[in-house]
Design a protein around this motif. Sequence first.
Motif, mmCIF file in Angstrom:
data_model
loop_
_atom_site.group_PDB
_atom_site.id
_atom_site.type_symbol
_atom_site.label_atom_id
_atom_site.label_comp_id
_atom_site.label_asym_id
_atom_site.label_seq_id
_atom_site.Cartn_x
_atom_site.Cartn_y
_atom_site.Cartn_z
ATOM 1 N N LEU A 452 77.651 -52.332 41.596
ATOM 2 C CA LEU A 452 78.219 -52.922 41.014
ATOM 3 C C LEU A 452 79.976 -51.560 40.841
ATOM 4 O O LEU A 452 79.347 -50.630 40.547
ATOM 5 C CB LEU A 452 77.760 -52.855 39.532
ATOM 6 N N ILE A 453 80.782 -52.595 40.813
ATOM 7 C CA ILE A 453 82.545 -51.782 41.002
ATOM 8 C C ILE A 453 83.139 -51.860 38.699
ATOM 9 O O ILE A 453 83.320 -53.165 38.729
ATOM 10 C CB ILE A 453 83.246 -51.448 41.379
ATOM 11 N N SER A 454 82.964 -50.900 38.072
ATOM 12 C CA SER A 454 83.531 -50.852 37.085
ATOM 13 C C SER A 454 84.346 -49.432 36.878
ATOM 14 O O SER A 454 83.770 -48.358 37.476
ATOM 15 C CB SER A 454 82.121 -51.250 35.595
ATOM 16 N N VAL A 455 84.935 -50.153 36.091
ATOM 17 C CA VAL A 455 85.962 -49.057 35.070
ATOM 18 C C VAL A 455 85.525 -48.764 33.546
ATOM 19 O O VAL A 455 86.172 -47.362 33.500
ATOM 20 C CB VAL A 455 87.177 -48.881 35.186
ATOM 21 N N ARG A 456 84.423 -49.654 33.456
ATOM 22 C CA ARG A 456 84.193 -48.712 31.910
ATOM 23 C C ARG A 456 83.009 -47.863 31.746
ATOM 24 O O ARG A 456 82.347 -47.592 32.917
ATOM 25 C CB ARG A 456 83.539 -50.531 31.476
ATOM 26 N N ARG A 457 83.396 -47.368 30.619
ATOM 27 C CA ARG A 457 82.121 -46.282 30.562
ATOM 28 C C ARG A 457 80.499 -46.945 30.456
ATOM 29 O O ARG A 457 79.989 -46.819 30.881
ATOM 30 C CB ARG A 457 82.495 -45.100 29.540
ATOM 31 N N ASP A 458 80.735 -48.369 29.502
ATOM 32 C CA ASP A 458 79.279 -48.750 29.506
ATOM 33 C C ASP A 458 79.495 -49.965 30.148
ATOM 34 O O ASP A 458 79.725 -51.150 29.835
ATOM 35 C CB ASP A 458 79.180 -48.835 27.761
ATOM 36 N N ALA A 459 78.693 -49.734 31.307
ATOM 37 C CA ALA A 459 78.128 -51.798 31.988
ATOM 38 C C ALA A 459 76.973 -51.894 31.455
ATOM 39 O O ALA A 459 76.754 -52.476 32.599
ATOM 40 C CB ALA A 459 78.234 -50.816 33.647
ATOM 41 N N SER A 460 76.593 -51.583 30.297
ATOM 42 C CA SER A 460 75.467 -52.440 30.103
ATOM 43 C C SER A 460 75.074 -53.958 29.785
ATOM 44 O O SER A 460 74.136 -54.482 30.096
ATOM 45 C CB SER A 460 74.747 -51.849 29.055
ATOM 46 N N PRO A 461 76.259 -54.259 29.567
ATOM 47 C CA PRO A 461 76.537 -55.992 29.142
ATOM 48 C C PRO A 461 75.986 -57.027 31.357
ATOM 49 O O PRO A 461 75.452 -57.636 31.525
ATOM 50 C CB PRO A 461 77.751 -56.447 29.542
ATOM 51 N N VAL A 462 76.121 -55.901 32.025
ATOM 52 C CA VAL A 462 75.438 -56.087 33.273
ATOM 53 C C VAL A 462 74.937 -55.572 33.826
ATOM 54 O O VAL A 462 73.743 -56.316 34.522
ATOM 55 C CB VAL A 462 77.095 -55.765 34.230
ATOM 56 N N THR A 463 74.874 -54.630 33.598
ATOM 57 C CA THR A 463 72.941 -53.581 33.947
ATOM 58 C C THR A 463 72.086 -54.257 33.759
ATOM 59 O O THR A 463 71.081 -54.279 34.192
ATOM 60 C CB THR A 463 73.478 -51.692 33.950
ATOM 61 N N GLU A 464 71.768 -54.548 32.290
ATOM 62 C CA GLU A 464 70.902 -55.173 31.567
ATOM 63 C C GLU A 464 69.934 -56.302 31.684
ATOM 64 O O GLU A 464 69.447 -56.314 31.791
ATOM 65 C CB GLU A 464 70.994 -54.744 29.741
#
Length: 482
Positions: A452-464
Amino acid sequence: MSTALVDNRTRDARTGVPAMLWGGLALLLAVRLVALRYNATDLFFDEAQYWYWSLEPAFGYYSKPPLIAWIIGVATSVCGTSEFCIRLPSPLIHTATALVIYGIGRRLYGQTTGVWAALAFATLPGVSVSAGIISTDVPLLFFWALALLGFIGLADTRAWWPAMLLGIGIGLGLNAKYAMAFFALSMLVYFFVTPPARTLLRDVRLYVALGLGVALIAPNLIWNLANSFATFAHTADNAKWGGSLLNIGKGFEFVGAQFGVFGPVLFAALLSISWTAWRERLPEPDRMLLAFTLPVLVAVAAQAFVSRAHANWAATAYVAGTVLVIAVLLRTPRRGWLKGSFALHTAMVAIVGLAAWQAGQFKLPFGADPFARTLGWKALARGTHETLEAARREGRPFGTVITDDRSLTAELLYYMRHDQTPVRAWWEGGRPHDHFELTRPFKAGAVEPVLLISVRRDASPVTERFDKVEPLGERAISAGLT
């Protein structure tokens, strides 16, 4: 009117003015090609997205009609896939647009006006910026100018070539950007304010032209029908009419930006001409050109005051607007305005090219970086590639790269185009919100593990949504996200 036009052409032809046009446009094109060769910016994410579209020829795409992808596809098949080659059509098409504008000015006012109008358009600040990127406005302006030349021809000749130009201009203009629909609005305004011109409404050539335009956009309409009208839905979303329908600040911001797009002298002159038209009757050619200028500006300004509008959304107004302003300035004592405008715009050509060459080091007076949104993408892709390579060396290769932002998806697809790991867009389900969610979403069954490549501090919508998550760390990379 026709006698005066013939007299103007005969007189101007003896001066050899067109040599200045060819020389001026050739010099401008050469400067812009050199500037493009040494442009230090990365592809903007819209440019990267258009490049990806070009790999999958179609009659439509999520957010735009197909012409921009077709143009890039032709360019890259001949030149290659570098940033230079992807952007190469832009200065070439702008040069062609200037030549069409020469035809408009020459037909309405004579050769001298045509030459100066063409050079004025080619040096507009907005065109100087646009010539360094590839965008849908580039072909849109060309086909708008072509359609306008055809419409003018319908009024002063019985030949069929104007109908062909008008139909091709409207049809391919719509395939460039739906803003071409403003052309129909301008025609209606012109017929409304010019009763003698309504004889064209009984001319079969006009309806043949309109029919040709519809035929050329029909494949895109069929594509939209088969894809839940994705492009129309995106266009409506882009207007942002939800919430409070009044935004005074954005409205004045848009109006102020037009002094930068068209140039402060020319836009001030256009406002002066418009005010004059309100109080007294303009000559017939002026009135026609104003009908293809003001409706666009007024409609987009209204959108800006209601919600928002980007500075380039009214760009088509300056095809007719350039010819109109140059014609008026050439026949009035205010010719000094014209000299000052050309001096300023010529300097802008050089400044824009030099600034792009020094992208990342060039700063505006208040410290802002005008190229911030086009920098850092290559570094971000390089960091992603290094992570993939490290995993391969350790014997734990990633099967898929996923992103949670359209900008990231587009940039990684371009700058990692030689990497074997597929890039997919995270999709929550429901109606897709961009082209990648529509055509290459991450779905169950994709090869895992995924990176997962993300620039968001909170990537929980994906990681969860995954059973096991292993953070690999963060990197500080300044990339041009909105």
